[in-house]
Design an enzyme around this catalytic site. Structure first.
Site, short mmCIF file in Angstrom:
data_model
loop_
_atom_site.label_atom_id
_atom_site.label_comp_id
_atom_site.label_asym_id
_atom_site.label_seq_id
_atom_site.Cartn_x
_atom_site.Cartn_y
_atom_site.Cartn_z
N TYR A 124 29.93 -6.19 -63.57
CA TYR A 124 30.22 -5.31 -65.01
C TYR A 124 28.97 -4.47 -65.44
O TYR A 124 28.40 -4.53 -66.44
CB TYR A 124 29.97 -6.84 -66.36
CG TYR A 124 31.25 -7.94 -66.23
CD1 TYR A 124 31.98 -7.21 -65.29
CD2 TYR A 124 31.65 -8.66 -67.23
CE1 TYR A 124 33.33 -7.78 -65.24
CE2 TYR A 124 32.95 -9.33 -66.94
CZ TYR A 124 33.36 -9.00 -66.36
OH TYR A 124 34.85 -9.33 -65.98
N LYS A 173 32.34 -15.95 -53.43
CA LYS A 173 33.12 -15.92 -52.42
C LYS A 173 32.89 -14.96 -50.90
O LYS A 173 32.89 -13.69 -50.52
CB LYS A 173 34.29 -14.35 -52.57
CG LYS A 173 35.91 -14.17 -51.88
CD LYS A 173 36.50 -15.27 -52.15
CE LYS A 173 38.00 -14.83 -51.08
NZ LYS A 173 38.93 -15.92 -50.68
N ASP A 206 39.24 -18.73 -54.76
CA ASP A 206 39.94 -18.93 -55.07
C ASP A 206 40.27 -20.61 -54.37
O ASP A 206 41.80 -20.40 -55.73
CB ASP A 206 40.81 -17.81 -53.83
CG ASP A 206 39.99 -18.36 -53.03
OD1 ASP A 206 39.17 -18.49 -52.83
OD2 ASP A 206 40.79 -17.82 -51.63
#
Ligand code: NAD
Length: 346
Positions: A124, A173, A206
């Protein structure tokens, strides 16, 4: 003591919900001096920007603020005011509790967790461009720094200690994003060693999304990077009752801004219709931040009892989908009246 607080009423439904929060906060007996500064779409024509310098000045001076949602103009070259505010004031920790409030229509009635999200960097940061003249490919760059990772993970552990929570889960991740994810993972593992009384665990994003939907009760404080945190905190809001009741805060080293998670819902502006609870509970977080724990407890109890009783609740809590006992919806101001009455009586 009188607390001087920057008040940004915001766009759309913002003025209605911030007014509701002010009424409830003042009913606790804690004294406030509100310094009103305007930002957002409504000031662009007059000031030439949705984020006038006066807003930043007021926050730098008072160090604490309550904010309504702001409409992000589509097109026109303006960046999101919310992203700019976070970056310009270095409000790096977005804190979003998801706590079930007495509603049988929510997916779970026993969720009580907090998502702590790094709010200044990674995907962002606004570093993005077309890769070629034909616009056949685009690139967004997400930089993760050691400094920002360290301070957000430390923040999460310190928050856990202060709020008497027992576990921090770091979400990343790192198996695929070996550099950005790997750095965040390495920092989290290292900092966790300095907090032996708080349990530490890691999850891949996930798997975490699936675990949160299946067993949200297993989680306590969740700390993660910007994009994953944005998504997970809305997911958790959905588990515990939805946007109308989810509060938030963005906190920096010596400054904090409290605001609901929801947006400016322009289609409902001026109708006295929307749920004031998300902003009222953002005020409750502000009371805790100020050390006014008794007042915060009064506000929480008043909101809890009002929703539980279901006589004076806004449309989102009154209709089938939230409740199995649909009731005629109250106005925003009527629900606020009820919460104020309960705070005053406590
Ligand atoms: P939104 O949250 O404003 O509205 C989505 C839907 O959620 C509404 O139509 C309504 O059904 C429901 N809702 C939202 N707040 C509610 C409340 N208090 N009570 C009951 N129901 C409520 O999201 P959007 O329509 O995607 O965004 C509208 C504008 O708000 C956009 O310009 C967006 O950029 C901005 N926004 C601002 C913030 C912020 O200032 N922090 C956050 C999100 C979106």
């Amino acid at each position: 003591m009188v607390y001087k607080v920057t008040l940004i009423p915001g766009d759309g439904i913002g003025p209605e919900v911030t007014n509701a929060a002010i009424r409830v906060l003042e009913a606790t007996g804690v004294q406030f001096d509100w310094e009103v500064v305007e930002a957002g779409q409504k000031v662009i024509a007059e000031k030439g920007t949705p984020l006038p310098e006066s807003v930043l000045e007021s926050m730098r001076k008072n160090k604490i603020g309550l904010k309504g949602p702001l409409t992000t103009p589509i097109g026109g070259g303006f960046r999101s005011v919310n992203v700019s505010l976070r970056q310009m004031l270095d409000l790096y920790a977005s804190v979003r509790p998801a706590r079930s409030i007495a509603g049988e229509g929510t997916l779970y009635s026993d969720v009580d967790l907090v998502v702590v999200r790094e709010a200044t960097e990674e995907l962002y940061s606004g570093v993005e461009h077309w890769v070629d003249r034909d616009h056949s490919a685009a690139e967004t760059i997400g930089i993760v720094t050691r400094k920002a990772s360290e301070r957000i993970v430390k923040f999460a552990f310190e928050y856990a200690l202060k709020e008497k929570r027992h576990k921090v889960t770091a979400v990343h991740k790192a198996n695929i994003m070996k550099y950005t994810g790997g750095l965040f993972q390495e920092v989290a593992q290292k900092i966790a060693k300095s907090y032996p009384t708080i349990q530490f665990e890691e999850r891949l994003i996930d798997n975490m999304a699936m675990q949160l939907v299946k067993k949200p009760q297993d989680y306590d404080v969740v700390v993660t990077t910007n994009l994953f945190g944005d998504i997970l905190s809305d997911l958790c809001s959905g588990l515990a009752g939805g946007l109308g009741i989810t509060p938030g805060a963005i906190i920096g080293a010596d400054m904090a801004l409290f605001e609901p998670v929801h947006g400016s819902a322009p289609k409902y502006a001026g109708q006295d219709k929307v749920d004031p609870v998300a902003t009222i509970l953002s005020g409750e977080m502000m009371l805790k931040y100020l050390g006014e724990r008794k007042a915060a407890e009064k506000v929480w109890n008043a909101v809890y009892e009002t929703i539980k009783e279901k006589r004076h609740v806004t449309y989102d809590l009154a209709l089938p989908g939230y409740t199995s006992r649909p009731v005629p919806p109250s106005k925003c101001s009527e629900m606020t009246d009820e919460i104020v009455k309960r705070v005053e009586a406590s």
